[in-house]
Design an enzyme around this catalytic site. Structure first.
Site, short mmCIF file in Angstrom:
data_model
loop_
_atom_site.label_atom_id
_atom_site.label_comp_id
_atom_site.label_asym_id
_atom_site.label_seq_id
_atom_site.Cartn_x
_atom_site.Cartn_y
_atom_site.Cartn_z
CG ASP A 141 -2.00 -0.97 1.22
OD1 ASP A 141 -1.98 -1.86 0.35
OD2 ASP A 141 -2.89 -0.88 2.09
CG HIS A 305 2.51 0.04 4.30
ND1 HIS A 305 2.38 -0.82 5.37
CD2 HIS A 305 1.34 0.71 4.20
CE1 HIS A 305 1.16 -0.66 5.90
NE2 HIS A 305 0.51 0.27 5.21
ZN LIG Z 1 -2.39 3.06 3.41
#
Ligand SMILES: [Zn+2]
Length: 399
Positions: A141, A305
């Site tokens: 992400d 991430h």
């Molecule tokens: Zn996020």
């Protein structure tokens, strides 16, 4: 001769129409939200034709009482006060009321990891686990990010995924995409799935309906302008969804994807790679924890991430461990569309080839380009012009 001419013109018109239909994105914005994620999307950005059209779809699909669910109060990052509780009721420093009945009634995920498992007329079930045994739904992400001589980023993750022959789903932020369009294009071209993760990364329950629509559609339009596809999957920042947000996501055609979190089963697949991780020792301890997942088990979806060098380093170290295990690694890494057998793009049917990439002013340093927003328009009109000229040549040859 006249019949031939008419036929040629008919082909010309049909070809032109097809080219426009194939590539046109209705209501492509001419102005974009800020790349500064601290800025809310406000003012005339909410009045753009793209957003007004999105609001029409939302109002047609989502019941009024759901759209009227109250907006949560925003403090910072993921900290909000969800309606139905007063801050004075909460312990010092805590802004989330875990027991708010309103939060539970609206199935607010941060409250008790509430998910919706069956469809209604206005939302689809949440996607929280990959189907099948030993399937690891791999997601990253907040990117894309640009690698430098000193720092790893998105492309270093996809490089090692390439060596593993694995694909992932990247939930990208519109603000980050604006800053690194070439990185987005690279990940997509390597076969990874691109999905939407809002423009500014604010918790969505703190935003108005129009702001939520804008978070999704500006990101969608920016991705389309660079890749020519409209993603199917959406992930809310911090998992911050309630039924109002679910309704809006669904009305815009998206499926809501959260990472696997099941407190009752003590099953957490958030790597926590972005939480208080600053030293090499912190990063190593995240890797050690996640390595415990490297065992046979039912399918799941993880959260990682590619937002900064630390999280990207963790991702790379994890993939390196997997690479070193070779065939002994018991899990299959898959992107969300593959593990759910759902086409990852709304404008590409299952089994259909991806459309050609829109014309793109490649910039090796990936500096944001203001021209990107109109790139698709340019591509369409150049192709239309080519078709028209070719048609005229054909017509002239006939007469
Ligand atoms: Zn996020």
């Amino acid at each position: 001769m006249a019949a031939k001419l008419t036929a040629t013109l008919a082909v010309l018109v049909a070809t032109t129409a097809n080219l426009v239909a194939a590539q046109k994105y209705p209501f492509m914005p001419t102005e974009w939200p800020s790349q500064d994620q601290n800025q809310f999307i406000t003012g005339r950005l909410l009045e753009a034709p793209l957003i007004l059209d999105g609001m029409k779809k939302v109002q047609a699909a989502v019941p009024e009482n759901i759209l009227a669910l109250p907006v949560a109060e925003f403090h910072n990052y993921s900290n909000t006060t969800y309606p139905g509780c007063t801050p004075s009721e909460l312990p010092a420093g805590m802004t989330v009321n875990l027991n708010s009945t309103q939060a539970q009634a609206a199935c607010w995920w941060p409250s008790n990891n509430c998910i919706r498992t069956t469809a209604t007329s206005y939302y689809q079930p949440d996607i929280v686990r990959c189907k099948g045994q030993n399937v690891w739904g791999l997601t990253y992400d907040d990117g894309p990010t640009v690698a430098t001589a000193d720092n790893v980023a998105t492309r270093n993750i996809t490089d090692i995924l390439g060596r593993l022959g694995a694909k992932a789903t990247f939930f990208v932020a519109g603000s980050a995409v604006s800053n690194a369009p070439g990185e987005l294009r690279r990940a997509f071209s390597e076969g990874h799935e691109i999905a939407v993760h809002t423009w500014t990364h604010h918790p969505l329950t703190t935003l108005t309906n129009a702001q939520i629509v804008a978070e999704i559609l500006y990101t969608e339009a920016k991705i389309y302008s660079i890749l020519g596809v409209v993603p199917r999957f959406f992930r809310p920042p911090y998992g911050d969804v309630d039924d109002r947000v679910r309704g809006i996501i669904s009305a815009l055609g998206y499926l809501n994807v959260i990472w696997t979190t099941e407190p009752l089963n003590n099953l957490y697949r958030d790597t926590r790679d972005a939480e208080h991780v600053s030293s090499a020792a912190d990063m190593a301890s995240v890797v050690t924890e996640v390595e415990k997942w490297f065992v046979e088990q039912p399918g799941f979806i993880s959260l990682e991430h590619d937002i900064n060098p630390n999280t990207s380093t963790i991702a790379i170290n994890l993939l390196s461990r997997i690479e070193s295990m070779g065939p002994a690694f018991p899990l299959k890494l898959k992107p969300i569309g593959e593990c759910y057998n759902i086409a990852p793009y709304m404008n590409v049917q299952p089994g259909q080839a991806l459309p050609p990439l829109p014309e793109y002013r490649a910039n090796p340093t990936d500096v944001a380009s203001g021209a990107l927003g109109t790139g698709v328009g340019v591509a369409v009109w150049r192709r239309v012009t080519v078709a028209v000229v070719a048609g005229l040549v054909a017509v002239m040859a006939l007469v």
